[in-house]
Design an enzyme around this catalytic site. Structure first.
Site, PDB file in Angstrom:
ATOM      1  N   ASN A  52       9.422   4.395   3.474  1.00 38.49           N
ATOM      2  CA  ASN A  52       9.139   3.994   4.854  1.00 38.49           C
ATOM      3  C   ASN A  52      10.371   3.347   5.469  1.00 38.49           C
ATOM      4  O   ASN A  52      11.303   2.941   4.773  1.00 38.49           O
ATOM      5  CB  ASN A  52       8.017   2.950   4.864  1.00 38.49           C
ATOM      6  CG  ASN A  52       6.673   3.537   4.563  1.00 38.49           C
ATOM      7  OD1 ASN A  52       6.387   3.910   3.440  1.00 38.49           O
ATOM      8  ND2 ASN A  52       5.830   3.632   5.575  1.00 38.49           N
ATOM      9  N   HIS A 111       4.678   4.566  12.870  1.00 40.93           N
ATOM     10  CA  HIS A 111       4.792   4.477  11.402  1.00 40.93           C
ATOM     11  C   HIS A 111       5.828   5.529  10.966  1.00 40.93           C
ATOM     12  O   HIS A 111       5.494   6.682  10.723  1.00 40.93           O
ATOM     13  CB  HIS A 111       3.407   4.753  10.813  1.00 40.93           C
ATOM     14  CG  HIS A 111       3.307   4.767   9.322  1.00 40.93           C
ATOM     15  ND1 HIS A 111       2.685   3.769   8.590  1.00 40.93           N
ATOM     16  CD2 HIS A 111       3.692   5.675   8.395  1.00 40.93           C
ATOM     17  CE1 HIS A 111       2.707   4.071   7.311  1.00 40.93           C
ATOM     18  NE2 HIS A 111       3.310   5.229   7.160  1.00 40.93           N
ATOM     19  N   HIS A 118       8.632   7.096   8.505  1.00 41.26           N
ATOM     20  CA  HIS A 118       9.270   7.152   7.189  1.00 41.26           C
ATOM     21  C   HIS A 118      10.760   7.408   7.423  1.00 41.26           C
ATOM     22  O   HIS A 118      11.155   7.864   8.503  1.00 41.26           O
ATOM     23  CB  HIS A 118       8.608   8.235   6.321  1.00 41.26           C
ATOM     24  CG  HIS A 118       7.298   7.777   5.747  1.00 41.26           C
ATOM     25  ND1 HIS A 118       7.150   7.415   4.424  1.00 41.26           N
ATOM     26  CD2 HIS A 118       6.094   7.565   6.330  1.00 41.26           C
ATOM     27  CE1 HIS A 118       5.897   7.022   4.214  1.00 41.26           C
ATOM     28  NE2 HIS A 118       5.230   7.107   5.351  1.00 41.26           N
ATOM     29  N   ARG A 169       0.841  -1.212   0.000  1.00 37.62           N
ATOM     30  CA  ARG A 169       0.000   0.000   0.000  1.00 37.62           C
ATOM     31  C   ARG A 169       0.874   1.260   0.000  1.00 37.62           C
ATOM     32  O   ARG A 169       1.009   1.933  -1.018  1.00 37.62           O
ATOM     33  CB  ARG A 169      -0.939  -0.048   1.215  1.00 37.62           C
ATOM     34  CG  ARG A 169      -2.055   0.980   1.197  1.00 37.62           C
ATOM     35  CD  ARG A 169      -1.651   2.380   1.638  1.00 37.62           C
ATOM     36  NE  ARG A 169      -1.151   2.447   3.002  1.00 37.62           N
ATOM     37  CZ  ARG A 169      -0.599   3.543   3.525  1.00 37.62           C
ATOM     38  NH1 ARG A 169      -0.477   4.642   2.809  1.00 37.62           N
ATOM     39  NH2 ARG A 169      -0.132   3.541   4.759  1.00 37.62           N
ATOM     40  N   ASP A 170       1.509   1.570   1.121  1.00 34.10           N
ATOM     41  CA  ASP A 170       2.302   2.805   1.215  1.00 34.10           C
ATOM     42  C   ASP A 170       3.483   2.739   0.252  1.00 34.10           C
ATOM     43  O   ASP A 170       3.889   3.750  -0.340  1.00 34.10           O
ATOM     44  CB  ASP A 170       2.800   2.982   2.662  1.00 34.10           C
ATOM     45  CG  ASP A 170       3.072   4.429   3.035  1.00 34.10           C
ATOM     46  OD1 ASP A 170       3.151   5.273   2.137  1.00 34.10           O
ATOM     47  OD2 ASP A 170       3.204   4.717   4.240  1.00 34.10           O
ATOM     48  N   CYS A 172       3.984   9.374   0.508  1.00 37.65           N
ATOM     49  CA  CYS A 172       2.596   9.775   0.319  1.00 37.65           C
ATOM     50  C   CYS A 172       2.504  10.786  -0.813  1.00 37.65           C
ATOM     51  O   CYS A 172       3.210  11.792  -0.805  1.00 37.65           O
ATOM     52  CB  CYS A 172       2.055  10.383   1.614  1.00 37.65           C
ATOM     53  SG  CYS A 172       0.383  11.020   1.426  1.00 37.65           S
TER      54      CYS A 172
HETATM   55  P1  HMG Z   1     -13.245  13.916  -3.043  1.00 39.08           P
HETATM   56  O1  HMG Z   1     -12.839  14.584  -4.286  1.00 39.08           O
HETATM   57  O2  HMG Z   1     -13.601  14.757  -1.880  1.00 39.08           O
HETATM   58  O3  HMG Z   1     -14.431  12.919  -3.249  1.00 39.08           O
HETATM   59  O4  HMG Z   1     -12.081  12.910  -2.695  1.00 39.08           O
HETATM   60  P2  HMG Z   1     -15.755  13.095  -3.960  1.00 39.08           P
HETATM   61  O5  HMG Z   1     -16.766  12.500  -3.051  1.00 39.08           O
HETATM   62  O6  HMG Z   1     -15.949  14.526  -4.398  1.00 39.08           O
HETATM   63  O7  HMG Z   1     -15.530  12.156  -5.233  1.00 39.08           O
HETATM   64  C1  HMG Z   1     -14.622  12.476  -6.259  1.00 39.08           C
HETATM   65  C2  HMG Z   1     -14.503  11.282  -7.197  1.00 39.08           C
HETATM   66  O8  HMG Z   1     -13.864  10.197  -6.528  1.00 39.08           O
HETATM   67  C3  HMG Z   1     -15.859  10.752  -7.650  1.00 39.08           C
HETATM   68  O9  HMG Z   1     -15.685  10.170  -8.924  1.00 39.08           O
HETATM   69  C4  HMG Z   1     -16.135   9.650  -6.665  1.00 39.08           C
HETATM   70  O10 HMG Z   1     -16.996   8.668  -7.155  1.00 39.08           O
HETATM   71  C5  HMG Z   1     -14.746   9.075  -6.464  1.00 39.08           C
HETATM   72  P3  HMG Z   1     -16.091  10.969 -10.272  1.00 39.08           P
HETATM   73  O11 HMG Z   1     -17.515  11.339 -10.077  1.00 39.08           O
HETATM   74  O12 HMG Z   1     -15.185  12.188 -10.299  1.00 39.08           O
HETATM   75  O13 HMG Z   1     -15.802   9.981 -11.353  1.00 39.08           O
HETATM   76  N1  HMG Z   1     -14.556   8.463  -5.138  1.00 39.08           N
HETATM   77  C6  HMG Z   1     -14.086   7.239  -4.947  1.00 39.08           C
HETATM   78  N2  HMG Z   1     -13.697   6.272  -5.806  1.00 39.08           N
HETATM   79  C7  HMG Z   1     -13.271   5.111  -5.260  1.00 39.08           C
HETATM   80  N3  HMG Z   1     -13.184   4.899  -3.922  1.00 39.08           N
HETATM   81  C8  HMG Z   1     -13.563   5.838  -3.052  1.00 39.08           C
HETATM   82  C9  HMG Z   1     -14.051   7.061  -3.569  1.00 39.08           C
HETATM   83  N4  HMG Z   1     -14.480   8.185  -2.981  1.00 39.08           N
HETATM   84  C10 HMG Z   1     -14.790   9.033  -3.955  1.00 39.08           C
HETATM   85  N5  HMG Z   1     -13.451   5.612  -1.736  1.00 39.08           N
HETATM   86  C11 HMG Z   1     -11.229  11.031  -1.480  1.00 39.08           C
HETATM   87  C12 HMG Z   1     -12.100  12.261  -1.475  1.00 39.08           C
HETATM   88  C13 HMG Z   1     -11.027  10.622  -0.034  1.00 39.08           C
HETATM   89  C14 HMG Z   1     -11.901   9.941  -2.238  1.00 39.08           C
HETATM   90  C15 HMG Z   1      -9.886  11.337  -2.142  1.00 39.08           C
HETATM   91  O14 HMG Z   1      -9.360  12.453  -1.479  1.00 39.08           O
HETATM   92  C16 HMG Z   1      -8.907  10.215  -2.017  1.00 39.08           C
HETATM   93  O15 HMG Z   1      -9.060   9.156  -2.590  1.00 39.08           O
HETATM   94  N6  HMG Z   1      -7.807  10.423  -1.236  1.00 39.08           N
HETATM   95  C17 HMG Z   1      -6.861   9.391  -0.993  1.00 39.08           C
HETATM   96  C18 HMG Z   1      -5.546   9.966  -0.633  1.00 39.08           C
HETATM   97  C19 HMG Z   1      -4.567   8.865  -0.301  1.00 39.08           C
HETATM   98  O16 HMG Z   1      -4.796   7.691  -0.542  1.00 39.08           O
HETATM   99  N7  HMG Z   1      -3.428   9.274   0.298  1.00 39.08           N
HETATM  100  C20 HMG Z   1      -2.410   8.353   0.672  1.00 39.08           C
HETATM  101  C21 HMG Z   1      -2.754   7.540   1.862  1.00 39.08           C
HETATM  102  S1  HMG Z   1      -2.471   8.380   3.410  1.00 39.08           S
HETATM  103  C22 HMG Z   1      -0.810   8.104   3.752  1.00 39.08           C
HETATM  104  O17 HMG Z   1      -0.081   7.680   2.912  1.00 39.08           O
HETATM  105  C23 HMG Z   1      -0.310   8.363   5.137  1.00 39.08           C
HETATM  106  C24 HMG Z   1      -0.057   7.074   5.942  1.00 39.08           C
HETATM  107  O18 HMG Z   1       0.865   6.235   5.271  1.00 39.08           O
HETATM  108  C25 HMG Z   1       0.488   7.422   7.332  1.00 39.08           C
HETATM  109  C26 HMG Z   1       1.653   8.405   7.284  1.00 39.08           C
HETATM  110  O19 HMG Z   1       2.672   8.137   6.622  1.00 39.08           O
HETATM  111  O20 HMG Z   1       1.519   9.449   7.941  1.00 39.08           O
HETATM  112  C27 HMG Z   1      -1.364   6.287   6.127  1.00 39.08           C
HETATM  113 MG    MG Z   2       3.039   6.446   5.346  1.00 36.49          MG
END
Ligand code: HMG
Ligand code: MG
Length: 300
Positions: free
Chosen positions: A238, A195, A197, A9-10, A229
């Site tokens: 990481n 967690h 990095h 994932r990450d 990220c």
């Molecule tokens: P949004 O733009 O607010 O959502 O995004 P929306 O409700 O306006 O929808 C926009 C579009 O996304 C629509 O499609 C939805 O259907 C679709 P369109 O009409 O444009 O074709 N959609 C989805 N599709 C699939 N699955 C879903 C979904 N939700 C909406 N669940 C949203 C909001 C949360 C979806 C977006 O911001 C997003 O996907 N963000 C993900 C960001 C991400 O994955 N970041 C990395 C992970 S976090 C990380 O790495 C940190 C961590 O490792 C810890 C650390 O290191 O600190 C965990």
């Molecule tokens: Mg991370």
């Protein structure tokens, strides 16, 4: 100590070269064969935001039997996908900084917690839930984060019913003294994971600081040190799982499989070192994790 492998994932989420579902399954199989017991396999996020993980719904049913798997869930839509696929462990993710959550999931921290509350009110019996708090040390947009800013977010996640908490050093800017300070603030938090990095090469030092503080039950890590990220500029790999396992084993610390058994050396370090090599090769990345390189130099 428990280890949650976040490489699939990450490790992959920020990579522009598409890795096929089949290659991901093989990567996860190699991790399982190495003895990795808990794996964060993918994310049910928008494929527009994270194209690399757009195959999550295809990957999930193809996961090899054995490990405990989890997937990131950002919102109601992601939760519905998890329910439809029969996922038994989800990871909700928010942060200690609004500036970050706004860019990462298009919500403030408070808005994300509100949505998580709605999600968890529909949680089926037996589903385990992890809650991530990103930017627990520094936010790429609003700067340093004090330990006292992290605590209320952790408390909210616990109140909502999260079974475990993962404290994210999203940028890899933590150091041992800041880790000790945050550990002190969170000393009474149950089931806490760290967690880290490894952007500045301090992840292993931070692991030791966390363990010396006696706070936490495990660490997240990524095979081959892959990671970053997409919504945190400057965040790189990481903590490498190879470096973590090598450290724990050299310190004589047992690894908890998360399934009720404790083992001194349940992980095959050679197989672990080999697990990410095909992915690194596909991505055109050199082997950069110290322990991985050292172990592979003996077997090649
Ligand atoms: P949004 O733009 O607010 O959502 O995004 P929306 O409700 O306006 O929808 C926009 C579009 O996304 C629509 O499609 C939805 O259907 C679709 P369109 O009409 O444009 O074709 N959609 C989805 N599709 C699939 N699955 C879903 C979904 N939700 C909406 N669940 C949203 C909001 C949360 C979806 C977006 O911001 C997003 O996907 N963000 C993900 C960001 C991400 O994955 N970041 C990395 C992970 S976090 C990380 O790495 C940190 C961590 O490792 C810890 C650390 O290191 O600190 C965990
Ligand atoms: Mg991370």
């Amino acid at each position: 100590m428990r280890i949650v492998e976040v490489g699939p994932r990450d490790g992959l989420q920020n990579e522009p070269i598409p890795i096929s579902t089949d290659e991901k399954v093989q990567f996860i199989q190699r991790l399982a064969d190495a003895g990795i017991a808990e794996i964060e396999a993918t994310s049910f996020v928008s494929p527009k935001w994270v194209p690399q993980l757009g195959d999550a719904a295809d990957l999930w049913p193809a996961l090899p039997v054995g490990p405990i798997y989890s997937a990131l869930v950002p919102n109601r839509r992601g939760f519905e996908t998890a329910l439809n696929l029969g996922v038994t462990k989800i990871a909700l993710f928010t942060a200690a900084s609004d500036a970050f959550t706004q860019r990462n999931i298009n919500r403030t921290v408070a808005e994300s917690l509100l949505e998580f509350g709605e999600i968890l009110s529909q949680r089926p019996a037996g589903m385990r839930v992890r809650g991530y708090v990103s930017t627990a040390f520094d936010c790429p947009f609003s700067g340093p984060v004090a330990p006292a800013q992290v605590r209320p977010v952790v408390e909210s996640l616990l109140e909502l019913g999260c079974d475990e908490i993962s404290i994210g050093d999203t940028l890899g800017t933590a150091n041992p003294s800041r880790t000790r300070a945050l550990a002190q603030e969170l000393s009474d938090v149950p089931n806490l994971f760290w967690h880290f990095h490894d952007t500045y090469g301090r992840a292993v030092a931070n692991v030791m600081a966390a363990m010396d503080s006696g706070v936490g039950i495990g660490f997240d890590a990524s095979a081959g040190g892959l990671g970053g990220c997409p919504y945190a500029p400057g965040a790189t790999g990481n903590l490498a799982t190879e470096d973590l396992v090598c450290l724990l084993e050299s310190e004589g610390i047992s690894i908890d499989t998360g399934m009720g058994t404790r083992i001194d050396s349940g992980i095959d370090q050679v197989r672990l070192a080999q697990a990410s090599v095909p992915i690194l090769e596909r991505l055109g990345r050199p082997i950069s994790a110290k322990s991985q390189a050292a172990i592979l130099s003996h077997v090649r």
